[in-house]
Design a protein around this motif. Structure first.
Motif, PDB file in Angstrom:
ATOM      1  N   THR A  48      13.542  -0.123  26.214  1.00 54.37           N
ATOM      2  CA  THR A  48      12.276   0.242  26.850  1.00 54.37           C
ATOM      3  C   THR A  48      11.133   0.106  25.844  1.00 54.37           C
ATOM      4  O   THR A  48      11.349  -0.091  24.640  1.00 54.37           O
ATOM      5  CB  THR A  48      12.304   1.694  27.367  1.00 54.37           C
ATOM      6  N   THR A  49       9.920   0.233  26.352  1.00 54.41           N
ATOM      7  CA  THR A  49       8.724   0.256  25.509  1.00 54.41           C
ATOM      8  C   THR A  49       8.074   1.627  25.639  1.00 54.41           C
ATOM      9  O   THR A  49       7.834   2.099  26.755  1.00 54.41           O
ATOM     10  CB  THR A  49       7.739  -0.844  25.917  1.00 54.41           C
TER      11      THR A  49
ATOM     12  N   ARG B 256       2.608   0.934  20.624  1.00 58.26           N
ATOM     13  CA  ARG B 256       3.747   0.898  21.529  1.00 58.26           C
ATOM     14  C   ARG B 256       4.952   0.393  20.756  1.00 58.26           C
ATOM     15  O   ARG B 256       4.846  -0.577  20.002  1.00 58.26           O
ATOM     16  CB  ARG B 256       3.453  -0.013  22.727  1.00 58.26           C
TER      17      ARG B 256
ATOM     18  N   GLU C  15       8.418  -1.332  21.018  1.00 60.79           N
ATOM     19  CA  GLU C  15       9.357  -2.112  21.818  1.00 60.79           C
ATOM     20  C   GLU C  15      10.749  -1.926  21.217  1.00 60.79           C
ATOM     21  O   GLU C  15      11.014  -2.366  20.094  1.00 60.79           O
ATOM     22  CB  GLU C  15       8.977  -3.590  21.810  1.00 60.79           C
TER      23      GLU C  15
END
Length: 803
Positions: A17-18, A70, A72
């Protein structure tokens, strides 16, 4: 004490997920890159936050800036902790961490910690195999969080909490010591755990359910502490064995491992031990769980304990002995042969692999009757450095389980057979009490270490940071500790692997016996702002030795006053960051003459200002031996560009060549530079400082002087190193009321004595003055040299009474 990064929120995300992440602290302006020590996570969309939650901490830390980004997380990212540093325009921050779960991650539904999920009736419903990010509040009564999951009869329910292992707080206490309970629908306790040998303060529990229906998981502190505590709790049907046997295998082979202690029964699995081209190392087997069982991957074979044999025979080295202390009174024995003077590195791995025992070993020679003789060695715990863990000066072992495993570099005192016995004095033996004994001849190792050694062992980028401004240089001292191995036999070069193009490591050849050594990094003007993970390698110039090189840094978290940390983040690589150009550079000329033992030397320091920089620059001498005395930090004010570095050499200073460099730093009034945060630092090139024998020695017989008297005080000159011209001699340490009559005497390289005319006033201090010494000042080339020598005695007597 101010660190760059005080908090990373959230603390955990699901692989594949991010995740939106906030990095909070101070001096985080103009963020450029997040560099992780290992692969699996990539940071994107890095930018400063426009709205910052401001907060102060009791230890002096501050949150006044925030970076948004963010993460990743790769689909195949291994669960666990990921350490990183943030590169900004001007700094490379201290270490921060983020965690990865194999499960979907949800947040606890309890706004403002309002005690909304603290009963069975208000428990938050969660699906199985989920990670919940929770928080225990700081209210006036104990907070408890309850989660409801549907269960089936015969199903395994496993629950793990990450709290101490998740914390990024530098100072903390018992608020991170949590406990788990599992209840059925009637409120009966099905299982519970507080501390354990796998995760220490972080609880873990796994049980087999006996009926269908709702099951409740309670998270609560072991001891009430009114402080906020972040945690994550993993709830699911994942396997949760407590041990693996054998707890390791040989590199390049496949080993059948039995996993022990799961509530649905033990199970076997074939594990591949991948080649890695190095010594034994700990690997992590996760299976379907959020945390691992530790195994050893060793370049030598296993020997498994034979339970039917009273003594197991060891036929060769190196080897790994594997067994289980099956009961509180069990002792396992191994017999081996050794020649006189043979050396073996014997390391026990039990607690360090999550075993519940506190292992102790004993070695005894076998006598001529075939019976064990007098005890040769008996060992229980060993310091962390005996387990190749360095830079952890904090008390209590920093939460590292190795602190209670024994390790020794043993030497046979006679030729013959020996008996090695292992037992558990704590009486914790049982089916999960596995151990591993690795026995091998000592390796030849060079260990490199970044160690801050600041107050409470807080990481300080001032002394261990690797931010290098573009077009400039930076130098820090690496520690080269010695452990249970053989030292390298020759001087060697250090080579870096993984540096960005245009970045060079420059260091003088390292002496074989060195325990600290400066390493300098230079960056070309064309190198962009970037960070990189690298390691160091020791290379003997003739290539005649096989040398194993290791890199390491250990940083404590949940620390207490005095450095009693609960946990440690360990890295086996380093990160370097290239920052924007510094506003100044610093220059020092290599001294043309040596500093002599007992002498002083004045070294000019010059800075070159770039652009419109008009600020002050703090100057420090780089790390030198304790027998070389540098001055306190110097300050070059805005209207100047030079200062003088005055060095002194004690009488025991090491003769020969020493590396010397000087550090310059920007100055700020709002942020203390003790931990390095918020300051731009560069260094001079490394130059050679030669230490030589004194030019001469002065010796005097005890002398006396009466009040009101003037007389000669003669010192004998012993010439040691020839010099040109004349040297001026000043007598120091005279008592009050006694002075030297001018002119000040001088000597040449041919002088055999020097005479001072001394005079005492009528009020001169009576008594004996010890430790009189002489300052010798002479010019050698363009360098002014001052040397201290001699230890004279002068007694002041009353004036002579005239009848």
């Amino acid at each position: 004490m101010v660190k760059n990064i005080e908090a990373v929120r959230p603390r955990i995300g699901q692989r594949g997920t991010t995740v939106d992440v906030r990095i909070q602290g101070i001096s985080l302006t103009d963020p450029r890159q997040v560099i992780f020590f290992r692969s699996g996570i990539k940071a994107i969309d890095i930018q400063p936050s426009r709205k910052v939650p401001r907060r102060g901490f009791a230890h002096g830390g501050t949150i006044s800036e925030e970076v948004l980004c963010r993460f990743e997380i790769a689909a195949d990212c291994v669960p666990g902790e990921y350490a990183f540093r943030l590169l900004t325009a001007t700094e490379l921050t201290c270490i921060a961490t983020f965690h990865v779960s194999p499960f979907p991650v949800v947040d606890e539904e309890e706004p403002n910690n309002a005690y909304l999920n603290d009963t069975l009736g208000t428990a938050m419903f969660v699906k199985g195999n989920t990670t919940i990010r929770g928080q225990l509040g700081n209210g006036g009564r104990a907070d408890r969080d309850l989660y409801r999951v549907e269960g089936r009869a015969g199903q395994r329910l496993s629950v793990e909490i990450d709290s101490a292992r998740l914390a990024d707080t530098h100072y903390g206490d018992s608020e991170f010591d949590l406990a788990i309970k599992i209840f059925d629908a009637n409120g009966s306790v099905l299982a519970a755990n507080d501390d354990n040998s796998l995760h220490l303060q972080d609880p873990v529990v796994s049980t087999k359910l006996n009926q269908d229906g709702p099951v409740f998981v309670e998270v609560q502190r072991s001891i009430f502490t009114p402080r906020e505590t972040l945690y994550c709790v993993h709830i699911g049907d994942f396997q949760r064995p407590r041990a693996a046997y054998p707890p390791g295998g040989q590199t390049g082979t496949e080993q059948l491992i039995r996993f022990v202690g799961d509530p649905l029964g033990d199970f076997d699995q074939r594990i591949s031990f991948e080649p890695h081209g190095g010594p034994s190392r700990t690997i992590h087997h996760f299976g379907d769980a959020p945390s691992s069982i530790k195994l050893r991957n060793s370049p030598f074979p296993n020997l498994l304990e034979e339970e039917t044999s009273e003594v197991n025979r060891v036929d060769h080295f190196p080897i790994a002995l594997n067994g289980i202390i099956n009961s509180p009174t069990d002792t396992d024995s191994y017999r081996f042969s050794a020649t006189k003077g043979e050396r073996l590195r014997i390391r026990i791995l039990a607690a360090s692999l999550g075993s519940p025992i506190d292992a102790a070993i004993r070695i005894r020679p076998i006598d001529e009757k075939g019976q064990p003789g007098v005890i040769d060695l008996e060992l229980d715990d060993s310091p962390l450095h005996d387990h190749d863990i360095f830079g952890t000066g904090f008390r209590g072992g920093g939460g590292l389980q190795e602190a209670i495993d024994p390790a020794v570099l043993w030497e046979a005192k006679q030729e013959g057979d020996y008996l090695l016995e292992i037992r558990d004095p704590s009486g914790s033996g049982g089916p999960t009490a596995v151990y591993r004994i690795e026995m091998e001849p000592p390796r030849t190792v060079v260990q490199t270490l970044l160690s801050s050694a600041t107050f409470d062992w807080t990481e300080s980028t001032r002394v261990s940071g690797l931010a290098v401004p573009r077009g400039n240089r930076w130098t820090i001292n690496f520690t080269l500790p010695h452990g249970q191995w053989d030292r390298i036999r020759s001087d060697y070069d250090l080579v870096a692997h993984g540096l960005p193009a245009g970045v060079r490591l420059i260091t003088p050849r390292v002496p074989a016996a060195a325990t600290r050594w400066p390493i300098q990094f230079e960056v070309d003007e064309s190198v962009p702002s970037t960070g990189a993970v690298f390691t160091l390698e020791a290379k003997p110039p003739d290539g005649s030795q096989h040398v194993e090189t290791r890199s390491q840094q250990n940083v404590p978290f949940i620390n207490h006053s005095g450095g009693d940390a609960w946990r440690t983040v360990r890295t086996e690589q380093y990160i370097l960051g290239v920052t924007d150009p510094a506003p100044f550079s610093i220059h020092v000329e290599e001294p043309s003459v040596p500093i002599v033992r007992g002498g002083e030397m004045a070294i000019p320091i010059r800075i070159t200002r770039h652009g419109d920089f008009k600020g002050s620059v703090a100057i420090r001498c780089g790390d030198v031996p304790r027998s070389i005395s540098p001055p306190p930090p110097l300050m070059i004010p805005p209207d100047q560009n030079e200062c003088i570095l005055q060095l002194g050499a004690q009488s025991n200073a090491p003769l020969g060549s020493l590396p010397l460099y000087v550090i310059g730093s920007t100055v700020r009034d709002d942020i203390d530079d003790f931990l390095g945060t918020g300051h731009i630092r560069v260094s001079s090139k490394i130059v050679k400082l030669q230490v030589a024998q004194p030019y001469l020695e002065l010796v005097a017989q005890p002398e006396s002087l009466r009040r009101g008297e003037t007389k000669s005080f003669v010192w004998t000159v012993r010439q040691l190193t020839p010099f040109e011209g004349e040297a001026e001699i000043t007598l120091l340490g005279l008592p009050k009321g006694v002075s030297v009559v001018k002119p000040i005497p001088t000597i040449s390289k041919d002088s055999t004595e020097v005479t001072f005319r001394i005079k005492a006033t009528s009020e001169a201090l009576l008594g004996q003055a010890n430790e009189l010494t002489c300052a010798v000042r002479l010019s050698v080339g363009q360098q002014q040299i001052e040397q201290r020598t001699g230890n004279g005695i002068l007694r002041i007597d009353p004036a002579k009474v005239i009848p």
